[in-house]
Design an enzyme around this catalytic site. Sequence first.
Site, PDB file in Angstrom:
ATOM      1  N   GLY A 144      22.425   6.953 -89.060  1.00  0.00           N
ATOM      2  CA  GLY A 144      22.410   5.436 -89.260  1.00  0.00           C
ATOM      3  C   GLY A 144      20.787   5.291 -89.535  1.00  0.00           C
ATOM      4  O   GLY A 144      19.921   5.400 -88.528  1.00  0.00           O
ATOM      5  N   ARG A 197      24.020   3.474 -79.412  1.00  0.00           N
ATOM      6  CA  ARG A 197      25.259   2.580 -78.242  1.00  0.00           C
ATOM      7  C   ARG A 197      25.889   3.941 -77.695  1.00  0.00           C
ATOM      8  O   ARG A 197      26.577   4.767 -78.196  1.00  0.00           O
ATOM      9  CB  ARG A 197      25.934   1.878 -79.185  1.00  0.00           C
ATOM     10  CG  ARG A 197      25.286   1.013 -80.279  1.00  0.00           C
ATOM     11  CD  ARG A 197      24.215  -0.072 -79.618  1.00  0.00           C
ATOM     12  NE  ARG A 197      24.895  -0.935 -78.756  1.00  0.00           N
ATOM     13  CZ  ARG A 197      24.301  -1.729 -77.821  1.00  0.00           C
ATOM     14  NH1 ARG A 197      23.323  -1.691 -77.621  1.00  0.00           N
ATOM     15  NH2 ARG A 197      24.923  -2.571 -77.405  1.00  0.00           N
ATOM     16  N   GLU A 199      27.971   2.247 -67.807  1.00  0.00           N
ATOM     17  CA  GLU A 199      26.426   2.256 -67.228  1.00  0.00           C
ATOM     18  C   GLU A 199      26.445   1.427 -66.070  1.00  0.00           C
ATOM     19  O   GLU A 199      26.699   0.401 -65.934  1.00  0.00           O
ATOM     20  CB  GLU A 199      25.457   1.876 -68.140  1.00  0.00           C
ATOM     21  CG  GLU A 199      25.291   2.844 -69.567  1.00  0.00           C
ATOM     22  CD  GLU A 199      24.422   2.296 -70.538  1.00  0.00           C
ATOM     23  OE1 GLU A 199      23.797   1.214 -70.254  1.00  0.00           O
ATOM     24  OE2 GLU A 199      24.063   2.839 -71.483  1.00  0.00           O
ATOM     25  N   HIS A 202      19.073   3.850 -69.720  1.00  0.00           N
ATOM     26  CA  HIS A 202      19.217   2.759 -70.811  1.00  0.00           C
ATOM     27  C   HIS A 202      17.563   2.569 -70.823  1.00  0.00           C
ATOM     28  O   HIS A 202      17.179   1.182 -70.787  1.00  0.00           O
ATOM     29  CB  HIS A 202      20.141   1.817 -70.630  1.00  0.00           C
ATOM     30  CG  HIS A 202      20.323   1.019 -71.765  1.00  0.00           C
ATOM     31  ND1 HIS A 202      22.057   0.602 -72.013  1.00  0.00           N
ATOM     32  CD2 HIS A 202      19.839   0.515 -72.869  1.00  0.00           C
ATOM     33  CE1 HIS A 202      21.962  -0.034 -73.152  1.00  0.00           C
ATOM     34  NE2 HIS A 202      20.949  -0.115 -73.732  1.00  0.00           N
ATOM     35  N   ALA A 205      15.367   3.545 -73.064  1.00  0.00           N
ATOM     36  CA  ALA A 205      14.706   3.977 -74.398  1.00  0.00           C
ATOM     37  C   ALA A 205      13.833   2.807 -74.909  1.00  0.00           C
ATOM     38  O   ALA A 205      12.594   3.037 -75.470  1.00  0.00           O
ATOM     39  CB  ALA A 205      15.774   4.555 -75.537  1.00  0.00           C
TER      40      ALA A 205
END
Length: 346
Positions: A156, A241, A270, A298, A300
Amino acid sequence: MSEYILHPDAQFPLPADIEAEVYGSAFGVRAYLPADTASIPDDVWAGASGLVCYHEVAVTAAVMDRMPKCRVVVRAGVGFDNIDLRAAAERGIAVCNTPDYGTTDVADHAIALTLAFLRGITFYNRAIEADPLAGWRFDTAPSVRRLSTQTFGVVGLGRIGTATALRAKALGMRVIFFDPYKPTGTELAVGLERCATLDDLLAAADIVSLHTPLTEETRHIMNAATFAKMKPEAILINTGRGPSVDLDALADALLSGHVAAAGLDVLEQEPPSPDSKLIAAWRAPDSPIRDRLVLTPHAAFYSPSSLIDLRRKSAVVALGYLQEGDSRDLVNRDLLDQAAAARRRA
């Protein structure tokens, strides 16, 4: 103030001062923490002209039916898989995201997770903490490698994927990518090697870094079959994701040793359940994968600067659409056009 924008799952301590500054005298702001989302009164939903949400609210048709005045939903973030785009379009609601926030932060985090393994950072730290004398050894880390010998594979090549690829290239790694939606010549523009298929990338990459949106095509893109196609002892990094990775299959691949290590900032659930196969294997006494799995919450996207950016940018997008009726960050434009055409024909 009669018109306001609702923030139902704010990821910051209230009050929403940055947002209020952006909206000025045009709109008020109603903000709630995720713990209070379920108790937002019906009349607050009903009176909202716009909605700015993070990842903890699923904006479904039922939610939108509670907001008859809503004209725009803005995802404070890049991914918008928690918003039903078609249901929004059918109700004449625009959906926007904030794609330009956090690009550098997430790219930095992907590289940091990579370096944690390639330079043995977490392993060394844990070993010395456990026994300062016996742990003072350089030759025990399981995944230390010279960076210039490694092939870094990006799945990606969007904004964050490109930023990550260029960082890996600057560190001396060979960088390859797979992205079937990028036009021919992209590889020349960014100076990277293109793979024709995902299988080609998996066969060549020592590190596989995921940067895809979440679609039906990319859900569980990393599964038992694709893990089997990776190079033996390759490393997986996911800052994209969570549902892109089948965590049960990853647990099997780590336990078998076929995947050397995994650094994950996002998960399917999560926070994760302690009883999940991967988490249970990781936390077990004498776990064989304890030093081969690194998890971050989560995070980043996060730095104090990036959170300020995200708050301001998402508010600017919401205000801009409400005042101008359009946005370059509109993600359901085609669906809105189709719904409008259907209404005209009816």
